[in-house]
Design a protein around this motif. Structure first.
Motif, PDB file in Angstrom:
ATOM      1  N   UNK A 186      21.153  34.753  60.033  1.00  0.00           N
ATOM      2  CA  UNK A 186      22.558  34.817  60.456  1.00  0.00           C
ATOM      3  C   UNK A 186      23.491  33.973  59.592  1.00  0.00           C
ATOM      4  N   UNK A 187      23.020  32.786  59.187  1.00  0.00           N
ATOM      5  CA  UNK A 187      23.853  31.942  58.323  1.00  0.00           C
ATOM      6  C   UNK A 187      24.083  32.595  56.977  1.00  0.00           C
ATOM      7  N   UNK A 188      23.034  33.210  56.415  1.00  0.00           N
ATOM      8  CA  UNK A 188      23.175  33.900  55.131  1.00  0.00           C
ATOM      9  C   UNK A 188      24.148  35.061  55.246  1.00  0.00           C
ATOM     10  N   UNK A 189      24.105  35.781  56.372  1.00  0.00           N
ATOM     11  CA  UNK A 189      25.040  36.884  56.566  1.00  0.00           C
ATOM     12  C   UNK A 189      26.475  36.374  56.631  1.00  0.00           C
ATOM     13  N   UNK A 190      26.704  35.296  57.370  1.00  0.00           N
ATOM     14  CA  UNK A 190      28.051  34.709  57.447  1.00  0.00           C
ATOM     15  C   UNK A 190      28.545  34.287  56.076  1.00  0.00           C
ATOM     16  N   UNK A 191      27.698  33.578  55.329  1.00  0.00           N
ATOM     17  CA  UNK A 191      28.095  33.108  54.001  1.00  0.00           C
ATOM     18  C   UNK A 191      28.307  34.275  53.049  1.00  0.00           C
ATOM     19  N   UNK A 192      27.491  35.307  53.177  1.00  0.00           N
ATOM     20  CA  UNK A 192      27.629  36.494  52.315  1.00  0.00           C
ATOM     21  C   UNK A 192      29.005  37.128  52.481  1.00  0.00           C
ATOM     22  N   UNK A 193      29.432  37.298  53.725  1.00  0.00           N
ATOM     23  CA  UNK A 193      30.728  37.937  53.952  1.00  0.00           C
ATOM     24  C   UNK A 193      31.884  36.999  53.636  1.00  0.00           C
ATOM     25  N   UNK A 194      31.792  35.746  54.037  1.00  0.00           N
ATOM     26  CA  UNK A 194      32.891  34.819  53.788  1.00  0.00           C
ATOM     27  C   UNK A 194      33.138  34.629  52.292  1.00  0.00           C
ATOM     28  N   UNK A 195      32.081  34.434  51.524  1.00  0.00           N
ATOM     29  CA  UNK A 195      32.269  34.236  50.085  1.00  0.00           C
ATOM     30  C   UNK A 195      32.820  35.489  49.418  1.00  0.00           C
ATOM     31  N   UNK A 196      32.418  36.655  49.891  1.00  0.00           N
ATOM     32  CA  UNK A 196      32.939  37.899  49.328  1.00  0.00           C
ATOM     33  C   UNK A 196      34.443  38.033  49.559  1.00  0.00           C
ATOM     34  N   UNK A 197      34.892  37.788  50.779  1.00  0.00           N
ATOM     35  CA  UNK A 197      36.307  37.954  51.107  1.00  0.00           C
ATOM     36  C   UNK A 197      37.165  36.842  50.503  1.00  0.00           C
ATOM     37  N   UNK A 198      36.637  35.615  50.473  1.00  0.00           N
ATOM     38  CA  UNK A 198      37.378  34.533  49.823  1.00  0.00           C
ATOM     39  C   UNK A 198      37.482  34.780  48.320  1.00  0.00           C
ATOM     40  N   UNK A 199      36.408  35.314  47.716  1.00  0.00           N
ATOM     41  CA  UNK A 199      36.467  35.664  46.302  1.00  0.00           C
ATOM     42  C   UNK A 199      37.527  36.713  46.022  1.00  0.00           C
ATOM     43  N   UNK A 200      37.674  37.671  46.931  1.00  0.00           N
ATOM     44  CA  UNK A 200      38.714  38.689  46.767  1.00  0.00           C
ATOM     45  C   UNK A 200      40.105  38.064  46.795  1.00  0.00           C
ATOM     46  N   UNK A 201      40.332  37.115  47.694  1.00  0.00           N
ATOM     47  CA  UNK A 201      41.641  36.455  47.788  1.00  0.00           C
ATOM     48  C   UNK A 201      41.936  35.652  46.522  1.00  0.00           C
ATOM     49  N   UNK A 202      40.963  34.915  46.006  1.00  0.00           N
ATOM     50  CA  UNK A 202      41.176  34.143  44.788  1.00  0.00           C
ATOM     51  C   UNK A 202      41.368  35.059  43.580  1.00  0.00           C
ATOM     52  N   UNK A 203      40.686  36.198  43.564  1.00  0.00           N
ATOM     53  CA  UNK A 203      40.884  37.148  42.469  1.00  0.00           C
ATOM     54  C   UNK A 203      42.305  37.710  42.489  1.00  0.00           C
ATOM     55  N   UNK A 204      42.838  37.957  43.682  1.00  0.00           N
ATOM     56  CA  UNK A 204      44.216  38.428  43.793  1.00  0.00           C
ATOM     57  C   UNK A 204      45.187  37.375  43.290  1.00  0.00           C
ATOM     58  N   UNK A 205      44.964  36.115  43.667  1.00  0.00           N
ATOM     59  CA  UNK A 205      45.816  35.030  43.169  1.00  0.00           C
ATOM     60  C   UNK A 205      45.708  34.915  41.655  1.00  0.00           C
ATOM     61  N   UNK A 206      44.504  35.049  41.128  1.00  0.00           N
ATOM     62  CA  UNK A 206      44.260  34.990  39.685  1.00  0.00           C
ATOM     63  C   UNK A 206      45.112  36.011  38.941  1.00  0.00           C
ATOM     64  N   UNK A 207      45.260  37.201  39.518  1.00  0.00           N
ATOM     65  CA  UNK A 207      46.051  38.242  38.854  1.00  0.00           C
ATOM     66  C   UNK A 207      47.553  38.014  39.023  1.00  0.00           C
ATOM     67  N   UNK A 208      47.977  37.698  40.233  1.00  0.00           N
ATOM     68  CA  UNK A 208      49.417  37.595  40.505  1.00  0.00           C
ATOM     69  C   UNK A 208      50.063  36.395  39.826  1.00  0.00           C
ATOM     70  N   UNK A 209      49.318  35.315  39.654  1.00  0.00           N
ATOM     71  CA  UNK A 209      49.912  34.113  39.077  1.00  0.00           C
ATOM     72  C   UNK A 209      50.310  34.328  37.621  1.00  0.00           C
ATOM     73  N   UNK A 210      49.714  35.332  36.972  1.00  0.00           N
ATOM     74  CA  UNK A 210      50.058  35.623  35.577  1.00  0.00           C
ATOM     75  C   UNK A 210      51.482  36.177  35.445  1.00  0.00           C
ATOM     76  N   UNK A 211      52.052  36.630  36.550  1.00  0.00           N
ATOM     77  CA  UNK A 211      53.429  37.131  36.489  1.00  0.00           C
ATOM     78  C   UNK A 211      54.404  36.021  36.125  1.00  0.00           C
TER      79      UNK A 211
END
Length: 305
Positions: free
Chosen positions: A161-186
């Motif tokens: 269960x802990x691995x499942x929680x970490x798997x999903x949380x890291x995936x979604x947090x990575x998506x948010x940071x990737x979005x910031x990575x792209x938008x900040x270049x503006x």
């Protein structure tokens, strides 16, 4: 332990117990399904009182189906670890953070104008590169925890269960940071990228446009995989698992994007990150394939005996 985590743990344990029961005593399991014991009937009302009991009850009804229960199926039945409202809040925070850095910071902190708006601005580039590494490391962790679950190594650490929680949380947090990575270049006036060039794959015509385009494709692939946690009940378990195979493509695109479009890819730290992450994912993937190939042979010997 919270009720939600207890439910996940109960679901996994019940699925594993069901798997062993079907393989060892198929006739006994059929009798249990057709004629529930008095103990189960007497305690049915008590089990409904907690989420963990409800999840366990659902898994106990699964052996009536002819297909074999597997550990990956038990994870597929688990609810999303992060609430959808929380995920939307994180995405909005990334967008507002990028907007604040582009518009508000030069006004609120005039002392940063030389770095933010000068002839050779570097602050936005540094923010983009740092958030890119954070997004990549989170994606790598998501891959590691996902492979640990399918390899059953998560039983050793950190637990299913802990691995499942970490798997999903890291995936979604990575998506948010990737979005910031792209938008900040503006905000980088040296690059002068438009919103269309940032968001539409292969529309950017500046530095390393091909590798930048691969990174943009990887971002949308990550978005598809991440959002699939919330629609798996609608698309079905099979489609959800097939979508998760896209994670390997996403990781490969992110790795190529980082190596070939990153200005600091030749640095020692960047090389350690890329080699370490790529090598570990490759090792766990090969191990997963070997485990999958060995499992039918083991089950065949058990049935023969």
């Amino acid at each position: 332990m919270s009720d939600e985590k207890a439910a996940r743990l109960a679901a996994i344990r019940a699925a594993n117990a069901a798997k062993r029961g079907i393989a060892a005593q198929p006739s006994t399991m059929a009798e249990r399904v057709s004629a529930p014991s008095e103990d189960l009937v007497q305690t049915a009302s008590a089990r409904r009182e907690t989420p963990a009991a409800e999840a366990l009850s659902e898994i106990r009804r699964a052996p009536s189906q002819p297909q074999r229960a597997s550990e990956s199926d038990s994870f597929a039945d688990m609810p999303p670890a992060m609430a959808f409202q929380t995920f939307i809040g994180i995405v909005l925070a990334a967008i507002l953070g990028a907007f604040a850095a582009i518009v508000a910071l030069p006004t609120w902190l005039p002392g940063l104008s030389a770095s933010l708006l000068g002839a050779e601005p570097k602050a936005y580039w540094y923010l983009s590169r740092s958030s890119a590494f954070v997004a990549y490391i989170l994606l790598w962790l998501s891959m590691v925890f996902g492979l640990l679950m399918t390899n059953k190594l998560a039983r050793v650490w950190p637990g299913g269960p802990t691995a499942f929680d970490l798997h999903q949380h890291t995936s979604l947090l990575g998506l948010a940071f990737a979005l910031f990575h792209a938008l900040i270049l503006l905000g980088d006036r040296y690059i002068q990228a438009t919103l269309t060039q940032v968001l539409v794959p292969f529309q950017y015509s500046g530095y390393e446009p091909f590798w930048v385009g691969l990174g943009q494709l990887g971002f949308y692939g990550l978005a598809i995989v991440g959002l699939s946690f919330y629609v798996k009940e609608r698309i079905g378990r099979r489609a959800w698992r097939l979508l998760h195979f896209l994670s390997f493509v996403v990781f490969a695109l992110a790795l190529l994007h980082g190596i070939w479009s990153g200005s600091d890819s030749q640095g020692d730290l960047a090389r350690v990150i890329y080699w370490g992450s790529g090598g570990s994912v490759l090792f766990l993937t090969v191990y997963r394939v070997l485990v999958s190939l060995a499992r039918p042979k083991k089950e065949g010997r058990v049935q023969a005996s």
